[in-house]
Design an enzyme around this catalytic site. Sequence first.
Site, PDB file in Angstrom:
ATOM      1  N   THR A  11       2.830   3.863  -4.281  1.00 43.96           N
ATOM      2  CA  THR A  11       3.960   3.794  -5.211  1.00 43.96           C
ATOM      3  C   THR A  11       5.170   3.053  -4.630  1.00 43.96           C
ATOM      4  OG1 THR A  11       4.574   5.967  -4.349  1.00 43.96           O
ATOM      5  CG2 THR A  11       3.423   5.930  -6.474  1.00 43.96           C
ATOM      6  N   HIS A  69      14.951   4.629   4.457  1.00 39.78           N
ATOM      7  CA  HIS A  69      15.088   3.193   4.200  1.00 39.78           C
ATOM      8  C   HIS A  69      15.648   2.433   5.401  1.00 39.78           C
ATOM      9  CE1 HIS A  69      15.565  -0.529   2.082  1.00 39.78           C
ATOM     10  NE2 HIS A  69      16.876  -0.520   2.255  1.00 39.78           N
ATOM     11  N   HIS A 114       0.836  -1.204   0.000  1.00 45.02           N
ATOM     12  CA  HIS A 114       0.000   0.000   0.000  1.00 45.02           C
ATOM     13  C   HIS A 114       0.878   1.265   0.000  1.00 45.02           C
ATOM     14  CE1 HIS A 114       1.024  -0.723   4.144  1.00 45.02           C
ATOM     15  NE2 HIS A 114       0.671   0.511   4.443  1.00 45.02           N
ATOM     16  N   LYS A 130       9.688  -4.016  -6.730  1.00 43.38           N
ATOM     17  CA  LYS A 130      10.069  -3.912  -8.154  1.00 43.38           C
ATOM     18  C   LYS A 130      10.303  -5.285  -8.775  1.00 43.38           C
ATOM     19  CE  LYS A 130      13.738  -1.530  -6.739  1.00 43.38           C
ATOM     20  NZ  LYS A 130      13.713  -1.899  -5.312  1.00 43.38           N
ATOM     21  N   CYS A 172       4.058   0.778   7.521  1.00 43.86           N
ATOM     22  CA  CYS A 172       4.223  -0.411   6.687  1.00 43.86           C
ATOM     23  C   CYS A 172       5.251  -1.289   7.399  1.00 43.86           C
ATOM     24  CB  CYS A 172       4.735   0.072   5.323  1.00 43.86           C
ATOM     25  SG  CYS A 172       4.649  -1.126   3.980  1.00 43.86           S
TER      26      CYS A 172
HETATM   27  C1  LIG Z   1       7.634   1.734   3.568  1.00 43.86           C
HETATM   28  C2  LIG Z   1       8.001   0.796   2.464  1.00 43.86           C
HETATM   29  C3  LIG Z   1       8.604   1.293   1.311  1.00 43.86           C
HETATM   30  C4  LIG Z   1       9.000   0.439   0.295  1.00 43.86           C
HETATM   31  N1  LIG Z   1       9.559   0.956  -0.842  1.00 43.86           N
HETATM   32  C5  LIG Z   1       9.913   0.128  -1.843  1.00 43.86           C
HETATM   33  C6  LIG Z   1      10.386   0.653  -3.071  1.00 43.86           C
HETATM   34  O1  LIG Z   1      10.457   1.886  -3.261  1.00 43.86           O
HETATM   35  N2  LIG Z   1      10.736  -0.220  -4.061  1.00 43.86           N
HETATM   36  C7  LIG Z   1      10.640  -1.578  -3.900  1.00 43.86           C
HETATM   37  O2  LIG Z   1      10.983  -2.303  -4.821  1.00 43.86           O
HETATM   38  N3  LIG Z   1      10.172  -2.098  -2.742  1.00 43.86           N
HETATM   39  C8  LIG Z   1       9.800  -1.286  -1.728  1.00 43.86           C
HETATM   40  N4  LIG Z   1       9.287  -1.801  -0.577  1.00 43.86           N
HETATM   41  C9  LIG Z   1       9.260  -3.252  -0.381  1.00 43.86           C
HETATM   42  C10 LIG Z   1       8.095  -3.919  -1.050  1.00 43.86           C
HETATM   43  O3  LIG Z   1       6.900  -3.146  -0.904  1.00 43.86           O
HETATM   44  C11 LIG Z   1       7.936  -5.304  -0.463  1.00 43.86           C
HETATM   45  O4  LIG Z   1       9.187  -5.986  -0.538  1.00 43.86           O
HETATM   46  C12 LIG Z   1       6.902  -6.123  -1.206  1.00 43.86           C
HETATM   47  O5  LIG Z   1       5.692  -5.420  -1.365  1.00 43.86           O
HETATM   48  C13 LIG Z   1       6.669  -7.400  -0.437  1.00 43.86           C
HETATM   49  O6  LIG Z   1       5.825  -8.251  -1.144  1.00 43.86           O
HETATM   50  P1  LIG Z   1       5.224  -9.542  -0.450  1.00 43.86           P
HETATM   51  O7  LIG Z   1       4.424 -10.229  -1.472  1.00 43.86           O
HETATM   52  O8  LIG Z   1       6.318 -10.288   0.250  1.00 43.86           O
HETATM   53  O9  LIG Z   1       4.296  -8.959   0.730  1.00 43.86           O
HETATM   54  P2  LIG Z   1       2.790  -8.428   0.685  1.00 43.86           P
HETATM   55  O10 LIG Z   1       2.507  -7.606  -0.502  1.00 43.86           O
HETATM   56  O11 LIG Z   1       2.555  -7.804   2.037  1.00 43.86           O
HETATM   57  O12 LIG Z   1       1.950  -9.764   0.576  1.00 43.86           O
HETATM   58  C14 LIG Z   1       1.899 -10.717   1.609  1.00 43.86           C
HETATM   59  C15 LIG Z   1       0.468 -11.177   1.733  1.00 43.86           C
HETATM   60  O13 LIG Z   1       0.398 -12.301   2.596  1.00 43.86           O
HETATM   61  C16 LIG Z   1      -0.833 -12.230   3.283  1.00 43.86           C
HETATM   62  N5  LIG Z   1      -0.744 -13.101   4.459  1.00 43.86           N
HETATM   63  C17 LIG Z   1       0.077 -12.969   5.528  1.00 43.86           C
HETATM   64  N6  LIG Z   1      -0.115 -13.999   6.380  1.00 43.86           N
HETATM   65  C18 LIG Z   1      -1.064 -14.783   5.827  1.00 43.86           C
HETATM   66  C19 LIG Z   1      -1.690 -15.988   6.247  1.00 43.86           C
HETATM   67  N7  LIG Z   1      -1.385 -16.611   7.408  1.00 43.86           N
HETATM   68  N8  LIG Z   1      -2.645 -16.513   5.453  1.00 43.86           N
HETATM   69  C20 LIG Z   1      -2.986 -15.927   4.279  1.00 43.86           C
HETATM   70  N9  LIG Z   1      -2.409 -14.771   3.845  1.00 43.86           N
HETATM   71  C21 LIG Z   1      -1.471 -14.229   4.611  1.00 43.86           C
HETATM   72  C22 LIG Z   1      -1.004 -10.759   3.584  1.00 43.86           C
HETATM   73  O14 LIG Z   1      -2.363 -10.425   3.841  1.00 43.86           O
HETATM   74  C23 LIG Z   1      -0.468 -10.126   2.311  1.00 43.86           C
HETATM   75  O15 LIG Z   1      -1.501  -9.838   1.395  1.00 43.86           O
HETATM   76  C24 LIG Z   1       8.829  -0.956   0.440  1.00 43.86           C
HETATM   77  C25 LIG Z   1       8.204  -1.459   1.590  1.00 43.86           C
HETATM   78  C26 LIG Z   1       7.773  -0.599   2.580  1.00 43.86           C
HETATM   79  C27 LIG Z   1       7.117  -1.157   3.794  1.00 43.86           C
END
Ligand SMILES: Cc1cc2nc3c(=O)[nH]c(=O)nc-3n(C[C@H](O)[C@H](O)[C@H](O)COP(=O)(O)OP(=O)(O)OC[C@H]3O[C@@H](n4cnc5c(N)ncnc54)[C@H](O)[C@@H]3O)c2cc1C
Length: 371
Positions: free
Chosen positions: A47, A262, A44, A340, A307
């Site tokens: 961007t 970061h 969320h 990304k 976040c």
């Molecule tokens: C402040 C901030 C800034 C960032 N800036 C950048 C940036 O500029 N560029 C970049 O490349 N990256 C950035 N990132 C990192 C990037 O956003 C994350 O690495 C990426 O979104 C993680 O993806 P994910 O699929 O692991 O997690 P998520 O998108 O959080 O997906 C995990 C999912 O698992 C679900 N879940 C958890 N536990 C369970 C369960 N027991 N059962 C079912 N579902 C479950 C959750 O509901 C969630 O939907 C940033 C992150 C943050 C917090």
Amino acid sequence: MVYDLIVVGSGSVGAAAGFYASRAGLKVLMIDGAHPPHQQGRHHGETRLIRHAYGEGARYVPLVLRAQKLWDELEQLSGERIMQRSGVINLAPANSEFIHNVISSAQEFNLDVQVLSADEVRQRWPQFTVPENYVGVFEPQSGYLKSEIAVKSWVRLAKEAGCAQLFNCAVQSIETDGDLEVVNTLDGRYQGRKLLLSAGTWVKALYADLPVTPVRKVFSWHQADGRYSENNKFPAFTVEMADGTHYYGFPSDNNALKVGRHDGGQLIDQPEQRKAFGAFAEDGSEVFNFMRHFLPGVGVCLHGAACTYDNSPDEDFIIDTLPGHPGRLVITGLSGHGFKFASVLGEIAAQFAAGEKSDFDLTPFALSRFQ
Ligand SMILES: Cc1cc2nc3c(=O)[nH]c(=O)nc-3n(C[C@H](O)[C@H](O)[C@H](O)COP(=O)(O)OP(=O)(O)OC[C@H]3O[C@@H](n4cnc5c(N)ncnc54)[C@H](O)[C@@H]3O)c2cc1C
């Protein structure tokens, strides 16, 4: 019914995996405790930056170049604007390891970058105040992604490709039954030949032995007029301060410029500890020192959001099967720089589900490096 792939956590990586695996003709079940996109995960805040010349190391460049192709394709397939090619300027002291990696990874992969002196940066973007000993590396082909629109698009496209989706239903436990992976939820028990564990920060609730530390992070939007907008060619940016702290930000949108730090943040171990923006005194002030020095024309904080990062000990990704479970792929430890790559990580998971070998060298991301 036995699925070819069960996706546990369908946020950034899981939504992509659900789509690519369904498009490849596999029977897929995407599960999520919420309804992606949502505010409780890590996609969320509108961007995320995409940089190609990679300060975290050249081993990421082949992955990000493939990711970029898939982002461009996602735009075509979804009809949504997902990638903004605003360019990214990386600013750091001339002796910074990060900026050296940016330059050397660009050289190794022949990326389009412009290495600029402090004076050249100031002339091009007078909005920045840049100390004399700084170097700027501008990547005109990079920019930022609309993260929530991307997740929403994958969820929709996956469904259209025939993917089963079980949302607002958390996975409670995972077990094996012979050759099958079994997922237990309040809604029932599901079986799959392969499983992707992409549950983000709280993955340890399902597999405790992962070396992942959740860190509460914030970002905030600040008053900034049209001089800081993409229309005025103001780029996205990363800045390393002289004290080694790292900041990033985006061109202003509707007079609001988003910025974040970061490094730093609060170590947490329960989702409830991810308190809303403003719960800690430093939430509103941690970017002030940076902005006073580098973007003095940017104004007051308008609002912010909290976040989480899922940091691995070396802040490199974990992409591996779980020990003793060749049917379970885990993608975690994305350490605040994973969005990304979500597209290519989803594709890697889909290849895993199809029993295909990845085109990439994933050994730098193996769990065994922590032993
Ligand atoms: C402040 C901030 C800034 C960032 N800036 C950048 C940036 O500029 N560029 C970049 O490349 N990256 C950035 N990132 C990192 C990037 O956003 C994350 O690495 C990426 O979104 C993680 O993806 P994910 O699929 O692991 O997690 P998520 O998108 O959080 O997906 C995990 C999912 O698992 C679900 N879940 C958890 N536990 C369970 C369960 N027991 N059962 C079912 N579902 C479950 C959750 O509901 C969630 O939907 C940033 C992150 C943050 C917090």
